[in-house]
Design an enzyme around this catalytic site. Structure first.
Site, PDB file in Angstrom:
ATOM      1  N   CYS A   6     -75.156 -17.926   5.583  1.00  0.00           N
ATOM      2  CA  CYS A   6     -74.802 -16.689   6.284  1.00  0.00           C
ATOM      3  C   CYS A   6     -75.600 -16.474   7.566  1.00  0.00           C
ATOM      4  O   CYS A   6     -75.280 -15.582   8.351  1.00  0.00           O
ATOM      5  CB  CYS A   6     -74.985 -15.505   5.352  1.00  0.00           C
ATOM      6  SG  CYS A   6     -74.046 -15.648   3.815  1.00  0.00           S
ATOM      7  N   HIS A  21     -75.147  -9.351   9.332  1.00  0.00           N
ATOM      8  CA  HIS A  21     -74.273 -10.128   8.460  1.00  0.00           C
ATOM      9  C   HIS A  21     -73.571  -9.185   7.494  1.00  0.00           C
ATOM     10  O   HIS A  21     -74.192  -8.294   6.907  1.00  0.00           O
ATOM     11  CB  HIS A  21     -75.107 -11.161   7.698  1.00  0.00           C
ATOM     12  CG  HIS A  21     -74.405 -11.750   6.519  1.00  0.00           C
ATOM     13  ND1 HIS A  21     -73.131 -12.267   6.598  1.00  0.00           N
ATOM     14  CD2 HIS A  21     -74.799 -11.904   5.217  1.00  0.00           C
ATOM     15  CE1 HIS A  21     -72.765 -12.710   5.403  1.00  0.00           C
ATOM     16  NE2 HIS A  21     -73.760 -12.502   4.558  1.00  0.00           N
ATOM     17  N   ASN A  55     -67.334 -10.703   2.531  1.00  0.00           N
ATOM     18  CA  ASN A  55     -68.433 -11.538   3.010  1.00  0.00           C
ATOM     19  C   ASN A  55     -67.864 -12.895   3.391  1.00  0.00           C
ATOM     20  O   ASN A  55     -67.450 -13.669   2.528  1.00  0.00           O
ATOM     21  CB  ASN A  55     -69.479 -11.670   1.904  1.00  0.00           C
ATOM     22  CG  ASN A  55     -70.662 -12.543   2.291  1.00  0.00           C
ATOM     23  OD1 ASN A  55     -70.606 -13.310   3.255  1.00  0.00           O
ATOM     24  ND2 ASN A  55     -71.735 -12.455   1.536  1.00  0.00           N
TER      25      ASN A  55
END
Length: 348
Positions: free
Chosen positions: A123, A273, A304
């Protein structure tokens, strides 16, 4: 000491010149996830802030999504594909060890013969790629660099894992990094904490599918036969990751502000993020960001998407007018490794 090597002749600074994104056409609401786990829409929303996510269809591969996002970024930057000197792709869901998917993407967008390579930083991958691109531009190895974050995390989602089944989505986000006359990408604060690598991980390595016995010897003791192995998925220790992200990443974000010489009051936009809405809201509170700062909360409808989450969120903020060209933004990515990267940028 003398040297025969000529100094680098790159641009004095680098900037993000254009951004593009691609979200798969299929929208998956929480109700579909609930067919596989014992939970509720209310629980998923309260724990993560996620209402829907996009999952790729058979034709929406890592490469095809990347090509779509790249085309938009190239057009937004006002350059041609032939001007791109390097292609950097951050992904954990391209399943071929070699060749790098970056080479295929470079060919499909008509970029000529640029340097092309993949990176794996979970990520935080977009931040890693952005930092590398800045270095290439200022060092003189490439005038324009395409940076991609792309994931098909639906391929690595265990739909029966109550802790993660609702988290992940698919998509691609791209930016073009090029020369600038003034600083537009600040110093990167990045690093890793490998002692926490078990908190987010792929459940199994691909080697479990290797036929047994292995060439030249017997199968490792206790190793299951391929037909007995469930497909690998991403798993995580939710509470440990949450605490780390909230407390440690707020410190990293502040360090990035300090390194850029920017205070929270100077910020226009915050693009963390898109892991979890609770993490985002906690970081905003810890950093004491003014209410005037626009905060990306793309996770609600995109989920996500790992390396793709920051450029996708950036693209949406600009497309909807919530952010504008020239705004000062703090971006921070964090995830499996555990790794992180934060910097302050001027939006394209």
């Amino acid at each position: 000491m003398t040297s025969k090597i000529k100094p680098s002749q790159g641009a004095p600074y680098a900037r993000i010149m254009g951004v593009g994104g691609y979200r798969p056409t299929r929208v998956v609401p929480n109700e579909e996830i609930l067919k596989h786990i014992d939970s509720s829409d209310e629980w998923i929303r309260s724990r993560s802030g996620i209402a829907t996510r996009h999952w790729a269809g058979p034709e929406e591969t890592v490469a095809t999504m990347s090509v779509e996002a790249s085309g938009k970024a190239i057009a937004d930057a006002g350059i041609t594909p032939e001007q791109i000197g390097a292609v950097i792709v951050s992904t954990v869901s391209h399943f071929k060890q070699t060749p790098a998917i970056a080479t295929e993407i470079a060919h499909r967008i008509g970029a000529g013969k640029p340097a092309a390579f993949d990176i794996s930083a979970g990520c935080a991958g977009f931040g890693y790629g952005l930092t590398l691109a800045k270095g290439l531009v200022t060092e003189g190895s490439a005038e324009y660099v395409l940076v991609l974050g792309v994931e098909r995390l639906s391929d690595l989602t265990d739909l029966e894992d109550r802790a993660t089944a609702f988290l992940f989505g698919d998509g691609a986000g791209a930016v073009i990094v090029g020369p600038a006359d003034v600083p537009a990408i600040g110093p990167t604060v990045w690093g890793s904490e490998g002692d926490k690598s078990e908190t987010i991980k792929q459940t199994l390595g691909w080697d479990v599918y290797r036929p047994t016995p292995v060439p030249g010897g017997d199968a490792p003791e206790g190793r299951p036969a391929p037909e007995e192995v469930r497909y690998p998925a991403i798993t995580q220790e939710g509470q440990a990751v949450f605490r780390w992200a909230v407390f440690e990443m707020a410190k990293v974000a502040q360090q990035a502000l300090d390194a850029a010489g920017v205070s929270p009051d100077d910020l226009d936009v915050f693009i963390p993020h898109q892991a979890n809405m609770r993490i985002i809201d906690s970081m905003v509170k810890t950093l004491k960001l003014p209410e005037s700062v626009t905060v990306a909360r793309d996770v609600e409808t995109t989920g996500n998407t790992s390396a793709a989450s920051i450029p996708l969120a950036m693209e949406r903020l600009l497309a909807t007018g919530q952010a504008k060209s020239g705004d000062t933004a703090l971006v921070i990515g964090f995830g499996a490794g555990l790794v992180y990267a934060a910097t302050v940028v001027t939006l394209p």
